[in-house]
Design a protein around this motif. Structure first.
Motif, PDB file in Angstrom:
ATOM      1  N   VAL A  14      58.997  20.198  57.721  1.00 51.47           N
ATOM      2  CA  VAL A  14      60.564  20.379  57.809  1.00 51.47           C
ATOM      3  C   VAL A  14      61.016  18.743  58.043  1.00 51.47           C
ATOM      4  CG1 VAL A  14      60.545  22.657  58.532  1.00 51.47           C
ATOM      5  CG2 VAL A  14      60.834  20.796  60.407  1.00 51.47           C
ATOM      6  N   HIS A  15      60.432  17.937  58.597  1.00 51.06           N
ATOM      7  CA  HIS A  15      60.918  16.553  58.782  1.00 51.06           C
ATOM      8  C   HIS A  15      59.832  15.477  58.571  1.00 51.06           C
ATOM      9  CE1 HIS A  15      62.933  13.225  60.266  1.00 51.06           C
ATOM     10  NE2 HIS A  15      61.973  13.081  60.998  1.00 51.06           N
ATOM     11  N   THR A  16      59.711  14.905  57.547  1.00 47.90           N
ATOM     12  CA  THR A  16      59.054  13.513  57.253  1.00 47.90           C
ATOM     13  C   THR A  16      59.949  12.334  56.738  1.00 47.90           C
ATOM     14  OG1 THR A  16      58.711  13.842  55.059  1.00 47.90           O
ATOM     15  CG2 THR A  16      57.422  15.452  56.346  1.00 47.90           C
ATOM     16  N   HIS A  17      59.170  11.324  56.805  1.00 49.76           N
ATOM     17  CA  HIS A  17      59.667   9.985  56.309  1.00 49.76           C
ATOM     18  C   HIS A  17      59.122   9.461  55.066  1.00 49.76           C
ATOM     19  CE1 HIS A  17      62.348   9.201  59.755  1.00 49.76           C
ATOM     20  NE2 HIS A  17      61.400   9.844  60.520  1.00 49.76           N
ATOM     21  N   LEU A  18      58.557  10.821  54.480  1.00 55.12           N
ATOM     22  CA  LEU A  18      57.927  10.429  52.968  1.00 55.12           C
ATOM     23  C   LEU A  18      58.754  10.338  51.835  1.00 55.12           C
ATOM     24  CD1 LEU A  18      54.651  12.886  53.755  1.00 55.12           C
ATOM     25  CD2 LEU A  18      54.965  10.387  54.039  1.00 55.12           C
ATOM     26  N   LEU A 158      69.899  15.103  53.973  1.00 50.96           N
ATOM     27  CA  LEU A 158      70.688  14.208  54.142  1.00 50.96           C
ATOM     28  C   LEU A 158      70.750  13.687  55.335  1.00 50.96           C
ATOM     29  CD1 LEU A 158      73.018  12.402  52.529  1.00 50.96           C
ATOM     30  CD2 LEU A 158      74.577  14.356  53.514  1.00 50.96           C
ATOM     31  N   ARG A 159      70.422  12.451  55.649  1.00 49.22           N
ATOM     32  CA  ARG A 159      70.469  11.582  56.920  1.00 49.22           C
ATOM     33  C   ARG A 159      71.588  10.754  57.185  1.00 49.22           C
ATOM     34  NH1 ARG A 159      65.879  11.389  60.782  1.00 49.22           N
ATOM     35  NH2 ARG A 159      66.882   9.922  62.331  1.00 49.22           N
ATOM     36  N   LEU A 160      72.209  11.315  58.334  1.00 48.20           N
ATOM     37  CA  LEU A 160      73.606  10.505  58.703  1.00 48.20           C
ATOM     38  C   LEU A 160      73.684   9.715  59.913  1.00 48.20           C
ATOM     39  CD1 LEU A 160      75.540  14.260  57.895  1.00 48.20           C
ATOM     40  CD2 LEU A 160      75.642  12.192  56.299  1.00 48.20           C
ATOM     41  N   LEU A 236      69.644  18.159  64.360  1.00 51.72           N
ATOM     42  CA  LEU A 236      70.106  16.982  65.393  1.00 51.72           C
ATOM     43  C   LEU A 236      68.631  16.954  66.082  1.00 51.72           C
ATOM     44  CD1 LEU A 236      73.518  17.869  67.016  1.00 51.72           C
ATOM     45  CD2 LEU A 236      72.924  15.819  65.767  1.00 51.72           C
ATOM     46  N   MET A 237      68.511  15.307  66.114  1.00 53.81           N
ATOM     47  CA  MET A 237      67.262  15.031  66.876  1.00 53.81           C
ATOM     48  C   MET A 237      67.829  14.297  67.999  1.00 53.81           C
ATOM     49  SD  MET A 237      65.058  14.164  63.358  1.00 53.81           S
ATOM     50  CE  MET A 237      63.342  14.456  64.186  1.00 53.81           C
ATOM     51  N   ILE A 238      67.634  14.943  69.170  1.00 58.11           N
ATOM     52  CA  ILE A 238      68.198  14.412  70.320  1.00 58.11           C
ATOM     53  C   ILE A 238      67.601  13.495  71.276  1.00 58.11           C
ATOM     54  CG2 ILE A 238      69.874  14.991  72.206  1.00 58.11           C
ATOM     55  CD1 ILE A 238      70.608  17.486  70.690  1.00 58.11           C
ATOM     56  N   CYS A 303      57.524  19.008  67.985  1.00 60.75           N
ATOM     57  CA  CYS A 303      57.376  18.320  68.859  1.00 60.75           C
ATOM     58  C   CYS A 303      57.399  16.868  68.647  1.00 60.75           C
ATOM     59  CB  CYS A 303      55.832  18.642  69.692  1.00 60.75           C
ATOM     60  SG  CYS A 303      55.731  20.279  69.938  1.00 60.75           S
ATOM     61  N   TRP A 304      58.622  16.343  68.508  1.00 58.37           N
ATOM     62  CA  TRP A 304      58.990  15.101  68.201  1.00 58.37           C
ATOM     63  C   TRP A 304      58.452  13.736  68.762  1.00 58.37           C
ATOM     64  CZ3 TRP A 304      64.670  13.089  68.798  1.00 58.37           C
ATOM     65  CH2 TRP A 304      65.052  12.081  67.776  1.00 58.37           C
ATOM     66  N   TRP A 305      57.722  13.014  67.878  1.00 57.83           N
ATOM     67  CA  TRP A 305      57.496  11.564  68.087  1.00 57.83           C
ATOM     68  C   TRP A 305      56.420  11.489  69.349  1.00 57.83           C
ATOM     69  CZ3 TRP A 305      62.487   8.061  67.729  1.00 57.83           C
ATOM     70  CH2 TRP A 305      61.869   6.527  67.594  1.00 57.83           C
ATOM     71  N   SER A 333      55.647  16.735  61.139  1.00 57.72           N
ATOM     72  CA  SER A 333      54.675  15.754  61.120  1.00 57.72           C
ATOM     73  C   SER A 333      55.340  14.485  61.523  1.00 57.72           C
ATOM     74  CB  SER A 333      53.914  15.673  59.895  1.00 57.72           C
ATOM     75  OG  SER A 333      54.811  14.959  58.708  1.00 57.72           O
ATOM     76  N   ASP A 334      56.580  14.316  60.866  1.00 53.14           N
ATOM     77  CA  ASP A 334      57.448  12.881  60.997  1.00 53.14           C
ATOM     78  C   ASP A 334      56.518  12.029  60.317  1.00 53.14           C
ATOM     79  OD1 ASP A 334      59.535  12.509  63.914  1.00 53.14           O
ATOM     80  OD2 ASP A 334      59.473  11.410  61.806  1.00 53.14           O
ATOM     81  N   ALA A 335      55.597  12.287  59.368  1.00 52.25           N
ATOM     82  CA  ALA A 335      54.802  11.410  58.654  1.00 52.25           C
ATOM     83  C   ALA A 335      55.589  10.447  57.925  1.00 52.25           C
ATOM     84  CB  ALA A 335      53.784  12.092  57.486  1.00 52.25           C
TER      85      ALA A 335
HETATM   86 ZN    ZN Z   1      61.657  11.139  62.067  1.00 50.79          ZN
END
Ligand code: ZN
Ligand code: FIX
Length: 397
Positions: A14-18, A158-160, A236-238, A303-305, A333-335
């Motif tokens: 659900v969240h990557t930088h690919l 969409l990243r804000l 939201l990633m806080i 489980c972020w970062w 993954s935040d890959a």
């Molecule tokens: Zn990320």
């Protein structure tokens, strides 16, 4: 049963930088990108006498050579991030301990992305990934405005961050795209800012909007954040503290404990909105589970970062299962580099399988049998269905 279900359930990441191939150079893959990953750069500066300025003056290949020699040859690869590279090389059937990178570069140089991406997705057991798409990134914006072939394997979000956290600094850029915004959002500027967001959501076909916010994040606040909610899921990633050490660039960010009353206020004040929430501080995890029990428009995810380490993933996942059952999204993954999907999902399956098996075993011990199809459903819910249901019908207006 759990191993089998995890092995056969294609995951939605659900969240990557690919990026899919239509974004060209923005899509990172191969050994030099794997090694110049900011997690490894942070570790490199702990072992090396090289100063950040000297390191950044090198080419990407020279940086990768430095990192390989320092973290994989002169020292054993013990950390989660260094073991990750080993795991990728092993999965691709490559030498995991060559003295230099030359033989590995030969392999990656002959890979054809059309065949390679499906191979990596298959090795990682991935159905699809969600990208991080920034409409204020000039290179990326060009790809979107010139039009791209949608790739079902790569959904967009969409990243804000720039809009919500640095509006005045990006106001002119938004205005240059034809929106009558001004720094202090006087008169119709807010409606124009909303229109900018809606237009980009539609252009991207975004499945959710997303933003990372600092540990000082408060809601409500006087800024744009409070006034820009749409009926599209908001991730939201806080708790990130950006650039505590700017000389390390991407590796220079840190984490802080956030006041989660902001999340309570958001969920209570906007009951129709759906919030995907990930918190960076280990100390915020329990409270997030409690708030999720109060508001069913909150979906904890990942489980972020700095939390994406097996010992902490175990703790967080066990707590969430005990407090929320299967009503959360355990991991993303935040890959940033394509092949990272392989090790990040291999680690996640390896870490979560015994926890799920133990939990199912406790149900049996408490007097109720569990069938294989129930185990399959639990795994599908955690790694696909919760997200699909959360983002179903996501069209902003
Ligand atoms: Zn990320
Ligand atoms: O805000 C984010 O999406 C973070 O994941 C990134 O900024 C961070 O650099 C990262 O790659 C974490 O894994």
């Amino acid at each position: 049963m759990v191993d089998e279900a995890l092995r056969t359930t294609p995951v939605i990441d659900v969240h990557t930088h690919l990026f899919d191939p239509s974004f060209g150079e923005l899509g990172l893959w191969g050994i030099d990108d794997l090694l110049t990953y900011h997690y490894l750069e942070a570790e490199f500066f702990r072992f090396s006498r090289l100063r950040p300025g000297e390191y950044w003056s090198l080419s990407k290949q020279q940086r990768a050579d430095q990192i390989w020699r320092t973290l994989f040859v002169e020292n054993a690869p013990l950390s989660e991030a260094t073991r990750g590279v080993i795991s990728v090389l092993d999965a691709l059937g490559l030498d995991t301990a060559p003295a230099t990178l030359a033989p590995l570069r030969e392999f990656f140089a002959v890979q054809n992305l059309d065949e390679y991406i499906p191979r990596v997705f298959d090795l990682a057991g991935i159905k699809s990934v969600v990208m991080t798409n920034d409409p204020l990134d000039p290179i990326e914006a060009q790809v979107w405005t010139r039009g791209r072939h949608a790739d079902k394997r790569f959904a967009s979000a969409l990243r804000l961050d720039r809009l919500l956290n640095e509006f005045p600094a990006h106001c002119h850029q938004i205005a240059s795209q034809g929106y009558a915004v001004n720094e202090d959002l006087r008169c119709c500027a807010l409606a124009e800012a909303r229109k900018f967001v809606v237009d980009w959501c539609n252009r991207m076909g975004a499945v959710y909007m997303a933003a990372s916010v600092p540990d000082t994040f408060a809601f409500p606040d006087d800024g744009l954040r409070s006034r820009l909610l749409l009926d599209l899921p908001l991730a939201l990633m806080i708790g990130v503290r950006r650039q505590v050490n700017p000389s390390l660039r991407l590796a220079g960010d840190a984490a802080g404990l956030a006041d989660l009353r902001a999340v309570e206020n958001l969920c209570r004040d906007f009951p129709e909105n759906r919030f995907l929430i990930s918190v960076l501080s280990r100390e915020n995890q329990h409270e997030l589970c409690i708030i999720a029990r109060k508001f069913n428009n909150l979906m904890p995810f990942g489980c972020w970062w700095f939390l994406n380490n097996p010992s902490i993933v175990e703790e967080i996942t066990r707590e969430r299962l005990e407090m929320l059952g299967a009503s959360f999204i355990p991991q993303h993954s935040d890959a940033r580099i394509l092949e990272q999907l392989i090790y990040k999902w291999r680690n996640t399956r390896r870490t979560i399988a015994p926890i799920l098996a133990k939990t199912c075993d406790l149900v049996v011990q408490d007097g109720r049998p569990i069938t294989y199809s129930e185990v399959q459903h639990i795994v599908s819910r955690l790694f696909r269905l919760n997200f699909e249901e959360w983002t179903r019908g996501s069209t902003p207006n």
